[in-house]
Write a protein that holds these residues in place. Structure first.
Motif, mmCIF file in Angstrom:
data_model
loop_
_atom_site.group_PDB
_atom_site.id
_atom_site.type_symbol
_atom_site.label_atom_id
_atom_site.label_comp_id
_atom_site.label_asym_id
_atom_site.label_seq_id
_atom_site.Cartn_x
_atom_site.Cartn_y
_atom_site.Cartn_z
ATOM 1 N N TYR A 178 -2.300 -17.397 2.575
ATOM 2 C CA TYR A 178 -2.285 -16.059 3.173
ATOM 3 C C TYR A 178 -0.872 -15.473 3.073
ATOM 4 N N ALA A 179 -0.550 -14.880 1.924
ATOM 5 C CA ALA A 179 0.801 -14.385 1.672
ATOM 6 C C ALA A 179 1.034 -12.986 2.242
ATOM 7 N N MET A 180 -0.019 -12.195 2.409
ATOM 8 C CA MET A 180 0.154 -10.819 2.887
ATOM 9 C C MET A 180 0.009 -10.757 4.400
ATOM 10 N N VAL A 181 0.985 -10.125 5.054
ATOM 11 C CA VAL A 181 0.978 -9.964 6.504
ATOM 12 C C VAL A 181 0.822 -8.483 6.809
ATOM 13 N N VAL A 182 -0.159 -8.140 7.646
ATOM 14 C CA VAL A 182 -0.400 -6.762 8.061
ATOM 15 C C VAL A 182 -0.231 -6.697 9.571
ATOM 16 N N LYS A 183 0.735 -5.889 10.021
ATOM 17 C CA LYS A 183 0.928 -5.669 11.452
ATOM 18 C C LYS A 183 0.608 -4.220 11.720
ATOM 19 N N MET A 184 -0.398 -3.985 12.556
ATOM 20 C CA MET A 184 -0.845 -2.624 12.823
ATOM 21 C C MET A 184 -0.824 -2.304 14.302
ATOM 22 N N ASP A 192 6.220 5.732 5.893
ATOM 23 C CA ASP A 192 7.266 5.993 6.875
ATOM 24 C C ASP A 192 8.615 5.549 6.319
ATOM 25 N N ARG A 193 8.634 4.336 5.757
ATOM 26 C CA ARG A 193 9.868 3.845 5.162
ATOM 27 C C ARG A 193 9.531 2.738 4.187
ATOM 28 N N THR A 194 10.324 2.661 3.147
ATOM 29 C CA THR A 194 10.203 1.558 2.203
ATOM 30 C C THR A 194 11.361 0.613 2.457
ATOM 31 N N HIS A 195 11.139 -0.635 2.221
ATOM 32 C CA HIS A 195 12.159 -1.643 2.446
ATOM 33 C C HIS A 195 12.643 -2.149 1.090
ATOM 34 N N SER A 239 6.368 0.401 5.324
ATOM 35 C CA SER A 239 5.906 0.840 6.643
ATOM 36 C C SER A 239 5.156 2.150 6.500
ATOM 37 N N TYR A 240 4.058 2.273 7.215
ATOM 38 C CA TYR A 240 3.254 3.491 7.214
ATOM 39 C C TYR A 240 3.172 4.050 8.628
ATOM 40 N N ARG A 241 2.907 5.360 8.723
ATOM 41 C CA ARG A 241 2.665 6.024 10.007
ATOM 42 C C ARG A 241 1.425 6.891 9.852
ATOM 43 N N CYS A 242 0.822 7.239 10.952
ATOM 44 C CA CYS A 242 -0.340 8.131 10.923
ATOM 45 C C CYS A 242 0.114 9.523 10.496
ATOM 46 N N GLN A 243 -0.720 10.215 9.736
ATOM 47 C CA GLN A 243 -0.344 11.550 9.267
ATOM 48 C C GLN A 243 -0.269 12.561 10.404
ATOM 49 N N HIS A 244 -0.768 12.232 11.575
ATOM 50 C CA HIS A 244 -0.723 13.149 12.705
ATOM 51 C C HIS A 244 0.590 13.045 13.488
ATOM 52 N N LEU A 245 1.579 12.381 12.909
ATOM 53 C CA LEU A 245 2.950 12.394 13.415
ATOM 54 C C LEU A 245 3.781 13.067 12.340
ATOM 55 N N THR A 246 3.941 14.384 12.448
ATOM 56 C CA THR A 246 4.546 15.136 11.359
ATOM 57 C C THR A 246 6.049 15.300 11.480
ATOM 58 N N ARG A 247 6.611 15.100 12.665
ATOM 59 C CA ARG A 247 8.048 15.224 12.877
ATOM 60 C C ARG A 247 8.594 16.576 12.442
ATOM 61 N N SER A 248 7.867 17.619 12.687
ATOM 62 C CA SER A 248 8.324 18.942 12.250
ATOM 63 C C SER A 248 9.486 19.396 13.123
ATOM 64 N N LYS A 249 10.450 20.008 12.493
ATOM 65 C CA LYS A 249 11.632 20.493 13.208
ATOM 66 C C LYS A 249 11.327 21.787 13.958
ATOM 67 N N ALA A 250 10.546 22.659 13.314
ATOM 68 C CA ALA A 250 10.220 23.942 13.945
ATOM 69 C C ALA A 250 9.057 23.754 14.908
ATOM 70 N N ALA A 256 1.562 1.014 10.575
ATOM 71 C CA ALA A 256 1.221 -0.237 9.889
ATOM 72 C C ALA A 256 2.441 -0.715 9.123
ATOM 73 N N LEU A 257 2.628 -2.005 9.099
ATOM 74 C CA LEU A 257 3.684 -2.640 8.327
ATOM 75 C C LEU A 257 3.021 -3.692 7.443
ATOM 76 N N ILE A 258 3.196 -3.542 6.138
ATOM 77 C CA ILE A 258 2.587 -4.474 5.188
ATOM 78 C C ILE A 258 3.704 -5.241 4.496
ATOM 79 N N THR A 259 3.613 -6.550 4.533
ATOM 80 C CA THR A 259 4.596 -7.414 3.891
ATOM 81 C C THR A 259 3.860 -8.431 3.034
ATOM 82 N N VAL A 260 4.263 -8.544 1.784
ATOM 83 C CA VAL A 260 3.748 -9.595 0.911
ATOM 84 C C VAL A 260 4.883 -10.587 0.732
ATOM 85 N N LYS A 261 4.690 -11.783 1.266
ATOM 86 C CA LYS A 261 5.733 -12.804 1.228
ATOM 87 C C LYS A 261 5.674 -13.589 -0.077
#
Length: 194
Positions: free
Chosen positions: A151-157, A87-90, A102-113, A130-135
């Protein structure tokens, strides 16, 4: 409280975050643990239960590299039969985080048409993410984070999909497995006229 899920998977409830969390039902716990890849240690921080399923969850894992985080997430997608798109890179901040995406489900396509109503479409406006952060872990820090530095990796889903995960309609949109691609490449090489 420690719970052994299998011989090599360990789930520990966080003593910092969920002091007042509602207890998990056995059914919701087993459903969610079926999605997690084995051979990892998990620290369960926060969760929300809706309709007997865990919808939002925050986990910590003892992974401290970008490669380890990407490997875990690809194993999670295989085990849960989901496909998540970036979805987005930080930006790499360097001081606090080693990796964040950040990730999103592939079933959210955001198509314009607008798609023709007669044809099946992949877009269901699924809000799973999902948001994955490695601190970054340092020996001496002024951080107020009271979690264990292991526990350096944080996963928020947000694992609240609005479509059935194991239906043929959802599975037909998944990516082709790497092993299948390699088999076709080997077939092409073997039968290519020289």
């Amino acid at each position: 409280m420690k719970t052994m899920v299998s011989q090599s998977t360990e789930l520990t409830r966080c003593t910092v975050c969920n002091e007042d969390a509602e207890p998990l039902t056995c059914e919701a716990y087993l459903k969610f643990m079926a999605f997690l890849p084995p051979n990892y240690k998990y620290c369960l921080c926060n969760y929300t239960v809706q309709n007997g399923n865990i919808s939002c969850i925050s986990l910590r894992l003892p992974i401290s590299t970008e490669e380890g985080a990407r490997t875990w997430f690809s194993q999670f997608q295989e085990k849960s039969l989901t496909t998540m798109r970036v979805d987005r890179t930080h930006p790499l901040s360097g001081r606090k985080n080693v990796f964040k995406i950040s990730y999103r489900c592939q079933h959210l396509t955001r198509s314009k048409a607008t798609a023709n109503e007669k044809f099946a479409t992949k877009n269901t406006n699924c809000r799973a993410s999902a948001l994955i952060t490695v601190k970054r872990t340092v020996k001496y820090s002024r951080s107020t984070d009271r979690h264990d530095k292991e526990y350096a990796m944080v996963v928020k889903m947000n694992f609240d999909h609005n479509h059935v995960l194991e239906s043929a309609d959802a599975l037909r949109y998944r990516d082709v497995a790497h092993s299948t691609v390699q088999k076709f490449i080997q077939l092409f090489i073997a039968f290519c006229p020289a």
